[in-house]
Scaffold this motif. Structure first.
Motif, short mmCIF file in Angstrom:
data_model
loop_
_atom_site.label_atom_id
_atom_site.label_comp_id
_atom_site.label_asym_id
_atom_site.label_seq_id
_atom_site.Cartn_x
_atom_site.Cartn_y
_atom_site.Cartn_z
N PHE A 183 0.90 -1.13 -0.06
CA PHE A 183 -0.08 -0.14 0.02
C PHE A 183 0.96 1.21 0.06
O PHE A 183 0.55 2.30 -0.62
N ARG A 184 1.97 1.30 0.65
CA ARG A 184 2.89 2.46 0.81
C ARG A 184 3.24 2.53 -0.61
O ARG A 184 3.59 3.70 -1.15
N VAL A 185 3.85 1.55 -1.21
CA VAL A 185 4.49 1.88 -2.61
C VAL A 185 3.45 2.33 -3.61
O VAL A 185 4.05 3.00 -4.70
N GLN A 186 2.34 1.86 -3.60
CA GLN A 186 1.21 2.47 -4.44
C GLN A 186 1.05 3.73 -4.13
O GLN A 186 0.82 4.69 -5.08
N GLU A 187 1.09 4.22 -2.73
CA GLU A 187 1.16 5.81 -2.82
C GLU A 187 2.31 6.56 -3.22
O GLU A 187 2.16 7.72 -3.95
N GLU A 188 3.42 5.98 -3.20
CA GLU A 188 4.71 6.44 -3.97
C GLU A 188 4.64 6.46 -5.33
O GLU A 188 4.68 7.58 -6.00
N LEU A 189 4.02 5.52 -5.93
CA LEU A 189 3.56 5.61 -7.48
C LEU A 189 2.54 6.49 -7.82
O LEU A 189 2.70 7.13 -8.87
N ARG A 190 1.64 6.74 -7.01
CA ARG A 190 0.56 7.80 -7.38
C ARG A 190 1.36 8.97 -7.16
O ARG A 190 0.85 10.03 -8.26
N LEU A 191 2.16 9.40 -6.43
CA LEU A 191 2.74 10.84 -6.53
C LEU A 191 3.72 10.93 -7.78
O LEU A 191 3.97 11.86 -7.82
N LYS A 192 4.05 9.89 -8.44
CA LYS A 192 4.38 9.79 -9.58
C LYS A 192 3.98 10.06 -10.82
O LYS A 192 4.12 9.93 -11.82
#
Length: 257
Positions: A183-192
């Motif tokens: 879930f954290r990495v999906q948030e990082e990807l959303r910010l990209k």
């Protein structure tokens, strides 16, 4: 301590530019209805085409990743915390080369490197894999610069998208178990700028070597923690923070190793 993100929202609502914190000059309003000085938002968009307040993207965000390859294989190896499914192994390979105009030191060489990362081979892990493919194709996964781990300059480094480069050892060793990682990495990807809602992709079972694809492969004792983390993500807007005309994206401990 006062939250800079709240300052940005307050500035926008009072007629001040959330970037320079002065009265808006030559007002430019984005489709998300946030307004800025025309010169300020143009300077931000040259770095990242997204609203500094709500992170709404305008166009496709591409990075400065050098030429390389991303290879994916599927394994029967079980990751700690995901014992009900196999694993996805991602191999990144980059040959050495010369820095281009988009890099810190154009004309200077950077050395070759390779990285290996792991995902659980379940529905959520496969979703993250599709997002990581998009990020790689948009040159967002790596960049050339200074390694936060070794301190060396002119090397290929991670670009704020957290990968699990170890099978075990937990978050401290960039490994598993780490129930909230997907879930954290999906948030990082959303910010990209990666869209979190992807169309369902049919998986060729022959290519998958018959590996199981359970909808939920988390161990029972990790499910409660994941549900709590999902609730936190759903309740937070996760805005980018702007200060002194620089965009700062929320980071979750990305590393260079």
């Amino acid at each position: 301590m006062e939250n800079p993100a709240n300052n940005s929202k307050h500035a926008d609502s009072t007629g001040d530019c959330a970037i320079c914190l002065e009265r808006i000059q030559r007002k430019k309003t984005l489709k998300c209805q946030h307004s800025f000085c025309s010169e300020c938002i143009d300077s931000v968009f040259r770095l990242k085409p997204a609203c500094p307040i709500c992170n709404t993207f305008y166009g496709v965000y591409t990075g400065t990743q050098p030429q390389g390859t991303m290879t994916v294989t599927h394994s029967f190896l079980k990751l700690p915390g995901f014992e009900n499914c196999g694993s996805i192994v991602i191999q990144y390979n980059f040959p050495g080369g010369i820095q281009g105009a988009e890099h810190p030191n154009p004309g200077v060489r950077y050395s070759s490197t390779s990285r290996t990362a792991y995902l659980p081979d379940c529905a959520e892990g496969q979703k993250v894999l599709r997002l990581l493919r998009k990020a790689f194709n948009r040159r967002l996964t790596f960049t050339v610069g200074r390694s936060a781990t070794t301190g060396l300059n002119n090397v290929i480094t991670w670009n704020d998208i957290h990968h699990k480069t170890s099978i075990n050892g937990g978050p401290e060793s960039f490994g598993y178990p780490d129930p909230a990682y997907l879930f954290r990495v999906q948030e990082e990807l959303r910010l990209k700028g990666m869209p979190l809602k992807l169309d369902n992709v049919k998986v060729d079972r022959k290519k998958r070597n018959g590996l199981r694809n359970p909808k939920n492969c988390l161990s029972v004792h990790h499910k409660d923690e994941v549900m709590r983390h999902e609730a936190v993500l759903a309740s937070r807007p996760w805005p980018s923070i702007v200060r002194h005309c620089r965009v700062r994206a929320i980071s979750f401990g990305c590393h260079d190793n």
